[in-house]
Design an enzyme around this catalytic site. Sequence first.
Site, PDB file in Angstrom:
ATOM      1  N   LYS A   1       0.832  -1.214   0.000  1.00 25.29           N
ATOM      2  CA  LYS A   1       0.000   0.000   0.000  1.00 25.29           C
ATOM      3  C   LYS A   1       0.863   1.260   0.000  1.00 25.29           C
ATOM      4  O   LYS A   1       0.645   2.169  -0.785  1.00 25.29           O
ATOM      5  CB  LYS A   1      -0.917   0.028   1.247  1.00 25.29           C
ATOM      6  CG  LYS A   1      -1.886  -1.130   1.322  1.00 25.29           C
ATOM      7  CD  LYS A   1      -2.788  -1.032   2.546  1.00 25.29           C
ATOM      8  CE  LYS A   1      -2.070  -1.136   3.859  1.00 25.29           C
ATOM      9  NZ  LYS A   1      -1.407  -2.427   4.122  1.00 25.29           N
TER      10      LYS A   1
ATOM     11  N   ARG B   1      -9.284   0.988   8.654  1.00 28.45           N
ATOM     12  CA  ARG B   1      -8.910  -0.388   8.968  1.00 28.45           C
ATOM     13  C   ARG B   1     -10.035  -1.120   9.694  1.00 28.45           C
ATOM     14  O   ARG B   1      -9.899  -2.300  10.013  1.00 28.45           O
ATOM     15  CB  ARG B   1      -7.671  -0.391   9.858  1.00 28.45           C
ATOM     16  CG  ARG B   1      -6.363  -0.618   9.085  1.00 28.45           C
ATOM     17  CD  ARG B   1      -5.241  -0.638  10.102  1.00 28.45           C
ATOM     18  NE  ARG B   1      -4.070  -1.325   9.679  1.00 28.45           N
ATOM     19  CZ  ARG B   1      -2.952  -0.711   9.250  1.00 28.45           C
ATOM     20  NH1 ARG B   1      -2.909   0.585   9.128  1.00 28.45           N
ATOM     21  NH2 ARG B   1      -1.892  -1.422   8.943  1.00 28.45           N
TER      22      ARG B   1
ATOM     23  N   ARG C   1      11.411  -1.544  10.779  1.00 27.44           N
ATOM     24  CA  ARG C   1      10.351  -1.222  11.737  1.00 27.44           C
ATOM     25  C   ARG C   1      10.293  -2.253  12.856  1.00 27.44           C
ATOM     26  O   ARG C   1      10.427  -3.447  12.616  1.00 27.44           O
ATOM     27  CB  ARG C   1       8.998  -1.167  11.010  1.00 27.44           C
ATOM     28  CG  ARG C   1       8.746   0.164  10.365  1.00 27.44           C
ATOM     29  CD  ARG C   1       7.534   0.166   9.490  1.00 27.44           C
ATOM     30  NE  ARG C   1       6.355  -0.455  10.087  1.00 27.44           N
ATOM     31  CZ  ARG C   1       5.174  -0.471   9.499  1.00 27.44           C
ATOM     32  NH1 ARG C   1       5.023   0.112   8.316  1.00 27.44           N
ATOM     33  NH2 ARG C   1       4.146  -1.048  10.073  1.00 27.44           N
TER      34      ARG C   1
ATOM     35  N   ARG D   1      -0.311  -9.167  13.186  1.00 23.11           N
ATOM     36  CA  ARG D   1      -0.895  -8.117  12.348  1.00 23.11           C
ATOM     37  C   ARG D   1      -1.737  -8.718  11.218  1.00 23.11           C
ATOM     38  O   ARG D   1      -2.766  -8.160  10.839  1.00 23.11           O
ATOM     39  CB  ARG D   1       0.218  -7.223  11.775  1.00 23.11           C
ATOM     40  CG  ARG D   1       0.826  -6.339  12.851  1.00 23.11           C
ATOM     41  CD  ARG D   1       2.158  -5.769  12.435  1.00 23.11           C
ATOM     42  NE  ARG D   1       2.046  -4.863  11.314  1.00 23.11           N
ATOM     43  CZ  ARG D   1       3.043  -4.580  10.483  1.00 23.11           C
ATOM     44  NH1 ARG D   1       4.216  -5.156  10.634  1.00 23.11           N
ATOM     45  NH2 ARG D   1       2.865  -3.724   9.517  1.00 23.11           N
TER      46      ARG D   1
ATOM     47  N   ARG E   1      11.800  -5.564   4.611  1.00 19.71           N
ATOM     48  CA  ARG E   1      11.349  -4.180   4.454  1.00 19.71           C
ATOM     49  C   ARG E   1      12.279  -3.220   5.190  1.00 19.71           C
ATOM     50  O   ARG E   1      12.683  -3.473   6.325  1.00 19.71           O
ATOM     51  CB  ARG E   1       9.926  -4.022   4.994  1.00 19.71           C
ATOM     52  CG  ARG E   1       9.530  -2.546   5.121  1.00 19.71           C
ATOM     53  CD  ARG E   1       8.062  -2.303   5.037  1.00 19.71           C
ATOM     54  NE  ARG E   1       7.342  -2.796   6.184  1.00 19.71           N
ATOM     55  CZ  ARG E   1       6.016  -2.677   6.314  1.00 19.71           C
ATOM     56  NH1 ARG E   1       5.288  -2.104   5.361  1.00 19.71           N
ATOM     57  NH2 ARG E   1       5.408  -3.162   7.378  1.00 19.71           N
TER      58      ARG E   1
HETATM   59  P1  ADP Z   1       2.188  -1.858   3.222  1.00 18.63           P
HETATM   60  O1  ADP Z   1       2.227  -0.356   3.142  1.00 18.63           O
HETATM   61  O2  ADP Z   1       0.978  -2.438   2.553  1.00 18.63           O
HETATM   62  O3  ADP Z   1       2.392  -2.382   4.612  1.00 18.63           O
HETATM   63  P2  ADP Z   1       4.756  -1.716   1.839  1.00 18.63           P
HETATM   64  O4  ADP Z   1       4.464  -0.800   0.694  1.00 18.63           O
HETATM   65  O5  ADP Z   1       5.538  -1.155   2.977  1.00 18.63           O
HETATM   66  O6  ADP Z   1       3.405  -2.416   2.369  1.00 18.63           O
HETATM   67  O7  ADP Z   1       5.509  -3.011   1.255  1.00 18.63           O
HETATM   68  C1  ADP Z   1       5.963  -4.066   2.123  1.00 18.63           C
HETATM   69  C2  ADP Z   1       7.340  -4.561   1.645  1.00 18.63           C
HETATM   70  O8  ADP Z   1       7.195  -5.241   0.389  1.00 18.63           O
HETATM   71  C3  ADP Z   1       8.356  -3.445   1.410  1.00 18.63           C
HETATM   72  O9  ADP Z   1       9.629  -3.925   1.762  1.00 18.63           O
HETATM   73  C4  ADP Z   1       8.260  -3.175  -0.097  1.00 18.63           C
HETATM   74  O10 ADP Z   1       9.474  -2.659  -0.623  1.00 18.63           O
HETATM   75  C5  ADP Z   1       7.960  -4.574  -0.631  1.00 18.63           C
HETATM   76  N1  ADP Z   1       7.102  -4.551  -1.828  1.00 18.63           N
HETATM   77  C6  ADP Z   1       6.106  -3.692  -2.113  1.00 18.63           C
HETATM   78  N2  ADP Z   1       5.500  -4.014  -3.299  1.00 18.63           N
HETATM   79  C7  ADP Z   1       6.137  -5.135  -3.740  1.00 18.63           C
HETATM   80  C8  ADP Z   1       5.990  -5.982  -4.894  1.00 18.63           C
HETATM   81  N3  ADP Z   1       5.054  -5.739  -5.810  1.00 18.63           N
HETATM   82  N4  ADP Z   1       6.814  -7.059  -4.998  1.00 18.63           N
HETATM   83  C9  ADP Z   1       7.772  -7.312  -4.044  1.00 18.63           C
HETATM   84  N5  ADP Z   1       7.968  -6.560  -2.948  1.00 18.63           N
HETATM   85  C10 ADP Z   1       7.158  -5.492  -2.782  1.00 18.63           C
HETATM   86  P1  AMP Z   2       1.068   0.608   9.021  1.00 18.48           P
HETATM   87  O1  AMP Z   2       2.205   1.564   8.952  1.00 18.48           O
HETATM   88  O2  AMP Z   2      -0.092   1.030   8.153  1.00 18.48           O
HETATM   89  O3  AMP Z   2       1.496  -0.819   8.774  1.00 18.48           O
HETATM   90  O4  AMP Z   2       0.505   0.680  10.515  1.00 18.48           O
HETATM   91  C1  AMP Z   2       1.310   0.300  11.610  1.00 18.48           C
HETATM   92  C2  AMP Z   2       0.453   0.115  12.854  1.00 18.48           C
HETATM   93  O5  AMP Z   2      -0.173   1.369  13.199  1.00 18.48           O
HETATM   94  C3  AMP Z   2      -0.706  -0.867  12.728  1.00 18.48           C
HETATM   95  O6  AMP Z   2      -0.290  -2.211  12.948  1.00 18.48           O
HETATM   96  C4  AMP Z   2      -1.657  -0.352  13.817  1.00 18.48           C
HETATM   97  O7  AMP Z   2      -1.223  -0.746  15.108  1.00 18.48           O
HETATM   98  C5  AMP Z   2      -1.479   1.161  13.711  1.00 18.48           C
HETATM   99  N1  AMP Z   2      -2.458   1.738  12.763  1.00 18.48           N
HETATM  100  C6  AMP Z   2      -2.180   2.358  11.574  1.00 18.48           C
HETATM  101  N2  AMP Z   2      -3.305   2.770  10.975  1.00 18.48           N
HETATM  102  C7  AMP Z   2      -4.334   2.401  11.797  1.00 18.48           C
HETATM  103  C8  AMP Z   2      -5.750   2.507  11.737  1.00 18.48           C
HETATM  104  N3  AMP Z   2      -6.370   3.079  10.676  1.00 18.48           N
HETATM  105  N4  AMP Z   2      -6.480   2.019  12.761  1.00 18.48           N
HETATM  106  C9  AMP Z   2      -5.893   1.443  13.823  1.00 18.48           C
HETATM  107  N5  AMP Z   2      -4.567   1.281  13.942  1.00 18.48           N
HETATM  108  C10 AMP Z   2      -3.776   1.751  12.932  1.00 18.48           C
END
Ligand code: ADP
Ligand code: AMP
Length: 213
Positions: free
Chosen positions: A13, A88, A160, A171, A127
């Site tokens: 995302k 969420r 992270r 999660r 990541r």
């Molecule tokens: P989210 O925001 O949904 O938690 P991220 O955008 O942070 O996910 O992506 C999670 C991990 O996967 C990151 O390390 C990112 O670089 C990697 N990633 C994102 N899109 C792809 C893809 N299409 N293929 C492989 N790795 C990806």
């Molecule tokens: P993210 O960076 O989107 O993966 O979010 C990291 C963490 O922040 C999640 O695992 C939740 O604990 C908290 N969080 C982020 N967005 C929300 C939301 N919309 N509602 C509740 N918790 C959230």
Amino acid sequence: MKIVMLGAPGAGKGTQAVNIAKEFGIPHISTGDIFRANIKNQTELGMKAKSYMDKGALVPDDITIGMLLDRIVDNDCKNGFVLDGFPRTIPQAESLKAALSLQDARIDHAIDIEVPDEVITKRMGGRRSCPKCGGTYHIAFNPPKKEGICDNCGTELVQRADDKPETVLERLKTYHDQTQPLIDFYRNEGVLTEVDGTKKPDEVLADILGALR
Ligand code: ADP
Ligand code: AMP
């Protein structure tokens, strides 16, 4: 252009939201990034959020909804926004809908990035995130140009705290229990686009932009 990104943690995302925001000249709003900035600055909101985030649980709606609704009335949101990580829960989606409808507005597109859990667990260990601008990388699948350094702002990348394997599993469980129902919510609103998130990042982006245009 008011867009929400759906998908499991690690689906991509944030990666795609950055690109969509650039493409349409609208802000990328990540509730996770807002919480992490508050934790770094040791604010009261940050201290409250941290205990939930560390466990892989959601921060309660009464904290999260107000925070997000305050953000989307900022001046930079007048042409739209890309929400990453919000809503969420169904109450979050309902509150967003109610707040937008007061301005005769609505979510125009909900993009669901679909990735199976097995792929997610493999992705999360690699990541790396920029604590300053929120840029997201992967050591193998999406590496920065210079190892360990953010391409956008030159800041040292970090792993992270909630990307450790046991928290990732928690999660994912939280996602399936509380967030996945939003796919049907936005399908019923008639704004859902589903994309295959297992493709390469630039292919996923092309699929999303194709749907948005
Ligand atoms: P989210 O925001 O949904 O938690 P991220 O955008 O942070 O996910 O992506 C999670 C991990 O996967 C990151 O390390 C990112 O670089 C990697 N990633 C994102 N899109 C792809 C893809 N299409 N293929 C492989 N790795 C990806
Ligand atoms: P993210 O960076 O989107 O993966 O979010 C990291 C963490 O922040 C999640 O695992 C939740 O604990 C908290 N969080 C982020 N967005 C929300 C939301 N919309 N509602 C509740 N918790 C959230």
